[in-house]
Design a protein around this motif. Structure first.
Motif, PDB file in Angstrom:
ATOM      1  N   PRO A 274       0.812  -1.222   0.000  1.00  0.00           N
ATOM      2  CA  PRO A 274       0.000   0.000   0.000  1.00  0.00           C
ATOM      3  C   PRO A 274       0.847   1.274   0.000  1.00  0.00           C
ATOM      4  CG  PRO A 274      -0.939  -1.593   1.502  1.00  0.00           C
ATOM      5  CD  PRO A 274       0.391  -2.159   1.045  1.00  0.00           C
ATOM      6  N   GLY A 275       2.038   1.220   0.591  1.00  0.00           N
ATOM      7  CA  GLY A 275       2.925   2.378   0.634  1.00  0.00           C
ATOM      8  C   GLY A 275       3.802   2.529  -0.595  1.00  0.00           C
ATOM      9  N   GLY A 276       3.659   1.630  -1.571  1.00  0.00           N
ATOM     10  CA  GLY A 276       4.382   1.769  -2.825  1.00  0.00           C
ATOM     11  C   GLY A 276       5.682   0.990  -2.947  1.00  0.00           C
ATOM     12  N   ILE A 277       6.030   0.198  -1.950  1.00  0.00           N
ATOM     13  CA  ILE A 277       7.252  -0.599  -2.025  1.00  0.00           C
ATOM     14  C   ILE A 277       7.013  -1.760  -2.979  1.00  0.00           C
ATOM     15  CG2 ILE A 277       8.918  -2.003  -0.753  1.00  0.00           C
ATOM     16  CD1 ILE A 277       7.826  -0.509   1.806  1.00  0.00           C
ATOM     17  N   GLN A 278       7.889  -1.922  -3.951  1.00  0.00           N
ATOM     18  CA  GLN A 278       7.746  -3.059  -4.862  1.00  0.00           C
ATOM     19  C   GLN A 278       8.277  -4.315  -4.179  1.00  0.00           C
ATOM     20  OE1 GLN A 278       8.264  -3.941  -9.502  1.00  0.00           O
ATOM     21  NE2 GLN A 278      10.100  -3.108  -8.586  1.00  0.00           N
ATOM     22  N   ILE A 279       7.504  -5.387  -4.274  1.00  0.00           N
ATOM     23  CA  ILE A 279       7.933  -6.668  -3.717  1.00  0.00           C
ATOM     24  C   ILE A 279       7.919  -7.710  -4.823  1.00  0.00           C
ATOM     25  CG2 ILE A 279       7.241  -6.211  -1.334  1.00  0.00           C
ATOM     26  CD1 ILE A 279       4.682  -7.786  -1.866  1.00  0.00           C
ATOM     27  N   GLU A 280       8.841  -8.627  -4.708  1.00  0.00           N
ATOM     28  CA  GLU A 280       8.898  -9.782  -5.604  1.00  0.00           C
ATOM     29  C   GLU A 280       8.585 -11.008  -4.772  1.00  0.00           C
ATOM     30  OE1 GLU A 280      12.122 -12.390  -8.213  1.00  0.00           O
ATOM     31  OE2 GLU A 280      12.717 -10.449  -7.394  1.00  0.00           O
ATOM     32  N   ILE A 281       7.620 -11.776  -5.214  1.00  0.00           N
ATOM     33  CA  ILE A 281       7.272 -13.036  -4.563  1.00  0.00           C
ATOM     34  C   ILE A 281       7.721 -14.142  -5.508  1.00  0.00           C
ATOM     35  CG2 ILE A 281       5.418 -14.461  -3.636  1.00  0.00           C
ATOM     36  CD1 ILE A 281       5.745 -11.793  -2.120  1.00  0.00           C
ATOM     37  N   ASN A 282       8.588 -15.021  -5.019  1.00  0.00           N
ATOM     38  CA  ASN A 282       9.089 -16.068  -5.915  1.00  0.00           C
ATOM     39  C   ASN A 282       9.155 -17.422  -5.235  1.00  0.00           C
ATOM     40  OD1 ASN A 282      11.358 -16.023  -4.295  1.00  0.00           O
ATOM     41  ND2 ASN A 282      12.782 -15.546  -5.924  1.00  0.00           N
ATOM     42  N   THR A 283       9.470 -18.420  -6.042  1.00  0.00           N
ATOM     43  CA  THR A 283       9.750 -19.761  -5.568  1.00  0.00           C
ATOM     44  C   THR A 283      10.888 -20.315  -6.407  1.00  0.00           C
ATOM     45  OG1 THR A 283       8.857 -21.962  -5.064  1.00  0.00           O
ATOM     46  CG2 THR A 283       8.092 -20.934  -7.105  1.00  0.00           C
ATOM     47  N   ARG A 284      11.610 -21.224  -5.825  1.00  0.00           N
ATOM     48  CA  ARG A 284      12.662 -21.914  -6.574  1.00  0.00           C
ATOM     49  C   ARG A 284      12.234 -23.343  -6.904  1.00  0.00           C
ATOM     50  NH1 ARG A 284      18.249 -19.540  -4.089  1.00  0.00           N
ATOM     51  NH2 ARG A 284      17.391 -17.507  -3.611  1.00  0.00           N
ATOM     52  N   GLU A 285      11.024 -23.683  -6.503  1.00  0.00           N
ATOM     53  CA  GLU A 285      10.534 -25.045  -6.702  1.00  0.00           C
ATOM     54  C   GLU A 285      10.617 -25.462  -8.162  1.00  0.00           C
ATOM     55  OE1 GLU A 285       6.621 -27.534  -5.454  1.00  0.00           O
ATOM     56  OE2 GLU A 285       6.259 -25.788  -6.739  1.00  0.00           O
ATOM     57  N   ASP A 286      10.284 -24.567  -9.076  1.00  0.00           N
ATOM     58  CA  ASP A 286      10.245 -24.935 -10.493  1.00  0.00           C
ATOM     59  C   ASP A 286      11.425 -24.355 -11.294  1.00  0.00           C
ATOM     60  OD1 ASP A 286       9.356 -22.310 -10.288  1.00  0.00           O
ATOM     61  OD2 ASP A 286       7.724 -22.556 -11.730  1.00  0.00           O
ATOM     62  N   ARG A 287      12.537 -24.121 -10.611  1.00  0.00           N
ATOM     63  CA  ARG A 287      13.711 -23.637 -11.343  1.00  0.00           C
ATOM     64  C   ARG A 287      14.366 -24.768 -12.110  1.00  0.00           C
ATOM     65  NH1 ARG A 287      17.160 -22.937  -5.937  1.00  0.00           N
ATOM     66  NH2 ARG A 287      17.542 -25.147  -5.595  1.00  0.00           N
ATOM     67  N   GLU A 288      15.091 -24.398 -13.151  1.00  0.00           N
ATOM     68  CA  GLU A 288      15.858 -25.382 -13.919  1.00  0.00           C
ATOM     69  C   GLU A 288      17.077 -25.803 -13.110  1.00  0.00           C
ATOM     70  OE1 GLU A 288      16.792 -23.621 -17.701  1.00  0.00           O
ATOM     71  OE2 GLU A 288      14.669 -23.318 -18.193  1.00  0.00           O
ATOM     72  N   ALA A 289      17.535 -27.028 -13.342  1.00  0.00           N
ATOM     73  CA  ALA A 289      18.648 -27.582 -12.576  1.00  0.00           C
ATOM     74  C   ALA A 289      19.900 -26.706 -12.650  1.00  0.00           C
ATOM     75  CB  ALA A 289      18.965 -28.998 -13.055  1.00  0.00           C
ATOM     76  N   LYS A 290      20.120 -26.033 -13.766  1.00  0.00           N
ATOM     77  CA  LYS A 290      21.337 -25.222 -13.887  1.00  0.00           C
ATOM     78  C   LYS A 290      21.371 -24.056 -12.890  1.00  0.00           C
ATOM     79  CE  LYS A 290      19.808 -22.124 -17.611  1.00  0.00           C
ATOM     80  NZ  LYS A 290      20.072 -21.726 -18.979  1.00  0.00           N
ATOM     81  N   TRP A 291      20.221 -23.695 -12.304  1.00  0.00           N
ATOM     82  CA  TRP A 291      20.169 -22.611 -11.319  1.00  0.00           C
ATOM     83  C   TRP A 291      20.199 -23.133  -9.877  1.00  0.00           C
ATOM     84  CZ3 TRP A 291      21.366 -18.224 -13.301  1.00  0.00           C
ATOM     85  CH2 TRP A 291      21.034 -17.932 -14.618  1.00  0.00           C
ATOM     86  N   ASP A 292      20.332 -24.441  -9.714  1.00  0.00           N
ATOM     87  CA  ASP A 292      20.361 -25.047  -8.381  1.00  0.00           C
ATOM     88  C   ASP A 292      21.809 -25.136  -7.905  1.00  0.00           C
ATOM     89  OD1 ASP A 292      20.229 -26.578  -6.083  1.00  0.00           O
ATOM     90  OD2 ASP A 292      18.948 -28.123  -6.988  1.00  0.00           O
ATOM     91  N   PRO A 293      22.194 -24.348  -6.893  1.00  0.00           N
ATOM     92  CA  PRO A 293      23.593 -24.358  -6.448  1.00  0.00           C
ATOM     93  C   PRO A 293      24.036 -25.702  -5.879  1.00  0.00           C
ATOM     94  CG  PRO A 293      22.255 -23.011  -4.987  1.00  0.00           C
ATOM     95  CD  PRO A 293      21.370 -23.430  -6.134  1.00  0.00           C
ATOM     96  N   SER A 294      23.101 -26.522  -5.447  1.00  0.00           N
ATOM     97  CA  SER A 294      23.481 -27.814  -4.864  1.00  0.00           C
ATOM     98  C   SER A 294      23.912 -28.821  -5.931  1.00  0.00           C
ATOM     99  CB  SER A 294      22.336 -28.398  -4.044  1.00  0.00           C
ATOM    100  OG  SER A 294      21.246 -28.747  -4.874  1.00  0.00           O
ATOM    101  N   THR A 295      23.669 -28.512  -7.214  1.00  0.00           N
ATOM    102  CA  THR A 295      24.065 -29.434  -8.279  1.00  0.00           C
ATOM    103  C   THR A 295      25.387 -29.039  -8.922  1.00  0.00           C
ATOM    104  OG1 THR A 295      22.843 -28.207  -9.979  1.00  0.00           O
ATOM    105  CG2 THR A 295      21.660 -29.974  -8.824  1.00  0.00           C
TER     106      THR A 295
END
Length: 135
Positions: free
Chosen positions: A113-134
């Motif tokens: 409401p005060g104008g702050i932009q927020i990003e809501i995300n998940t990593r559940e459906d990321r591609e394997a190349k973005w997974d640091p554990s791999t």
């Protein structure tokens, strides 16, 4: 000694015209807990995990850079979709639909409401190349 390795994010502080409305948004939608309101300064302190969120009453408009935002991560894409839907139903200002940016996981952008932009995300459906554990 590497001092930066010892530094942990402690708090964020945001200016707002309406402390109560902004605090309610952080509680209702983002899981923060209101700790106290200081009527003398018209500010509020919320806790979100191990981090404090300070909301401070400002008499002037704050202009945020178009790319400034805070990011919050949910466990699942279903949770991201559900929050996006809840924001839409509540009339929260949505900056985007849910999308998967270059395979890094689903996300959307909105404004408090005060104008702050927020990003809501998940990593559940990321591609394997973005997974640091791999790596």
């Amino acid at each position: 000694m590497n001092l930066s390795a010892a530094a942990k994010l402690n708090h964020v502080s945001f200016p707002t015209h309406d402390v109560a409305r902004e605090a309610h948004f952080f509680e209702q939608y983002l899981g923060a807990k209101l700790e106290f309101v200081d009527p003398g300064s018209d500010s509020a302190l919320l806790r979100h995990g191990n981090m404090d969120i300070v909301l401070e009453k400002m008499p002037i408009d704050v202009t945020w850079h178009k790319d400034f935002h805070i990011g919050l991560e949910l466990e699942t894409k279903q949770a991201v979709d559900a929050l996006h839907h809840a924001f839409r139903q509540a009339g929260i200002a949505l900056e985007s639909e849910v999308f998967n940016r270059i395979g890094r996981g689903s996300r959307f952008f909105a404004r408090t409401p005060g104008g702050i932009q927020i990003e809501i995300n998940t990593r559940e459906d990321r591609e394997a190349k973005w997974d640091p554990s791999t790596k």
